[in-house]
Design an enzyme around this catalytic site. Structure first.
Site, PDB file in Angstrom:
ATOM      1  N   TYR A 124       5.173  30.246  54.742  1.00 42.32           N
ATOM      2  CA  TYR A 124       4.105  30.344  53.757  1.00 42.32           C
ATOM      3  C   TYR A 124       3.977  28.986  53.076  1.00 42.32           C
ATOM      4  O   TYR A 124       4.989  28.398  52.652  1.00 42.32           O
ATOM      5  CB  TYR A 124       4.430  31.387  52.684  1.00 42.32           C
ATOM      6  CG  TYR A 124       4.189  32.812  53.084  1.00 42.32           C
ATOM      7  CD1 TYR A 124       2.906  33.293  53.301  1.00 42.32           C
ATOM      8  CD2 TYR A 124       5.251  33.708  53.205  1.00 42.32           C
ATOM      9  CE1 TYR A 124       2.677  34.620  53.639  1.00 42.32           C
ATOM     10  CE2 TYR A 124       5.039  35.037  53.551  1.00 42.32           C
ATOM     11  CZ  TYR A 124       3.751  35.483  53.766  1.00 42.32           C
ATOM     12  OH  TYR A 124       3.526  36.788  54.106  1.00 42.32           O
TER      13      TYR A 124
ATOM     14  N   LYS B 106      -0.716  32.735  62.120  1.00 42.84           N
ATOM     15  CA  LYS B 106      -0.638  34.191  62.128  1.00 42.84           C
ATOM     16  C   LYS B 106      -1.593  34.765  61.084  1.00 42.84           C
ATOM     17  O   LYS B 106      -1.577  34.346  59.923  1.00 42.84           O
ATOM     18  CB  LYS B 106       0.786  34.658  61.828  1.00 42.84           C
ATOM     19  CG  LYS B 106       0.970  36.173  61.867  1.00 42.84           C
ATOM     20  CD  LYS B 106       2.436  36.540  61.633  1.00 42.84           C
ATOM     21  CE  LYS B 106       2.660  38.032  61.785  1.00 42.84           C
ATOM     22  NZ  LYS B 106       2.026  38.813  60.710  1.00 42.84           N
TER      23      LYS B 106
END
Length: 365
Positions: free
Chosen positions: A134, A233
């Protein structure tokens, strides 16, 4: 290591058993969906509308389900998806998950929000690992995670791009979930979090969180910082898949985040044919969401996926059986997949095409 309870013969058995074993609060976090659960329901419904085409009397001696991903040959096209806080499910947490996955030759994707140190996990790992990233509030913190992944021997970066803000998690809210004492995202400890100063009447989303959200410029920056392959993703739109390649990604992972972010969105399976048609053979296309049977893996391959990732069933197997449960769940799924290959006349993964699906003739008017 835990023993596998009698009667566990499918991934759904593990999910049902985990729900009985874990507290309602933890289960709401692990298995909950966004808002009304329409995206999560679509993940299953879109598999259920496909039918496989049985083929008989083919010579399948020497068949297998091996493939090569990012230069590494693996035994089957089933990966362990990135999931946060495995210690919510089992005291051994991510260590047990990785041990079970390695025993069945599966690549595991370790989450930024793992409840165990990423370097320690890699040092003890017995199989290949990818690292899920992230973007952090400060680029220096993001880069620190990248360097730690490189130094520890992770083979790829999986950048989650579909959750710049959290979805509406009503199930978690109703259950009153909060992380238990002693469980936290250890790899993100000490990193800065955004301090939002909203004017009266300002939007918490657009004037707040989205001010810190990554953009395509951040993907280009990341590509310049590392030689590791990058997969994005959370891609679902074919145009975004094309942009991913233009910004240096080696592939995409189609995902709606398990239906936990945008509700009323489409499933990865629904997006798969158009994304594959757009990218052709230029890049890897993987998917997750709704995989419960080996026949689901076969359907995903037939629609264009190189491989699939499995999340909730693996975390459920961890809760029920520890490392042994994870290995057993992967055994179940691989065996079901290879049985489905055999019954549709597919000797290798190359034989799985759109013709593996039954296409009903158009009705006569």
């Amino acid at each position: 290591m835990n023993a596998i309870p009698a009667g566990i013969v499918s991934l759904q058995d593990y999910i049902d058993a985990a729900e009985r074993r874990l507290s309602p609060e933890i289960w709401a976090y692990i298995a909950g969906s966004g808002a009304d659960g329409r995206s999560r329901a679509a993940n299953r419904a879109d598999f259920d509308r496909h039918r496989l085409r049985p083929r008989v009397l083919r010579d399948l001696k020497g068949g297998h389900s091996r493939l090569t991903l990012l230069g590494e040959e693996i035994a089957h096209p089933i990966l362990v998806a990135p999931m946060a806080y495995h210690r919510l499910a089992h005291p051994d947490g991510e260590h047990a998950t990785l041990l079970g996955a390695a025993a069945r030759k599966a690549i595991s994707v370790v989450s930024s929000q793992a409840s165990t140190d990423m370097t320690e996990l890699a040092a003890r790992a017995q199989g290949p690992l990818w690292f899920q990233l992230y973007f952090q509030y400060h680029r220096d913190d993001t880069l620190q995670l990248v360097r730690r992944a490189e130094d520890a021997g992770y083979k790829a970066l999986v950048v989650t791009v579909d959750a710049p803000v959290n979805g509406i998690r009503n199930q978690e809210q109703r259950a009153g979930f909060s992380l238990p004492q002693g469980i936290h995202a250890v790899n993100l400890a000490g990193f800065a979090t955004p301090r939002l100063h909203l004017s009266e009447g300002g939007s918490q989303v657009f004037d707040g969180l989205m001010q810190c959200a990554p953009t395509w410029a951040d993907i280009a920056w990341l590509r310049d910082q590392t030689e590791l392959p990058i997969l994005l993703k959370g891609i679902l739109d074919p145009e975004d898949a094309e942009l991913a390649l233009e910004h240096g990604a080696s592939g995409v992972i189609l995902s709606n985040h398990g239906g936990r972010v945008l509700d009323a969105g489409l499933s990865a399976l629904d997006a798969l044919p158009q994304v594959r048609a757009r990218l052709g053979a230029r890049a890897l296309v993987l998917m997750d969401g709704g995989i419960r049977r080996g026949t689901d893996v076969l359907i995903a391959r037939a629609l264009g996926a190189d491989a699939v990732l499995v999340g909730l069933p693996i975390l459920s197997a961890l809760a029920v059986g520890g490392a042994v449960g994870v290995a057993h769940a992967l055994d179940i799924l691989r065996t079901e997949f290879e049985v489905a290959m055999a019954l549709t006349g597919c000797k290798t993964l190359r034989d799985i095409t759109s013709d593996t699906l039954w296409h009903s003739p158009p009705r006569q008017s």
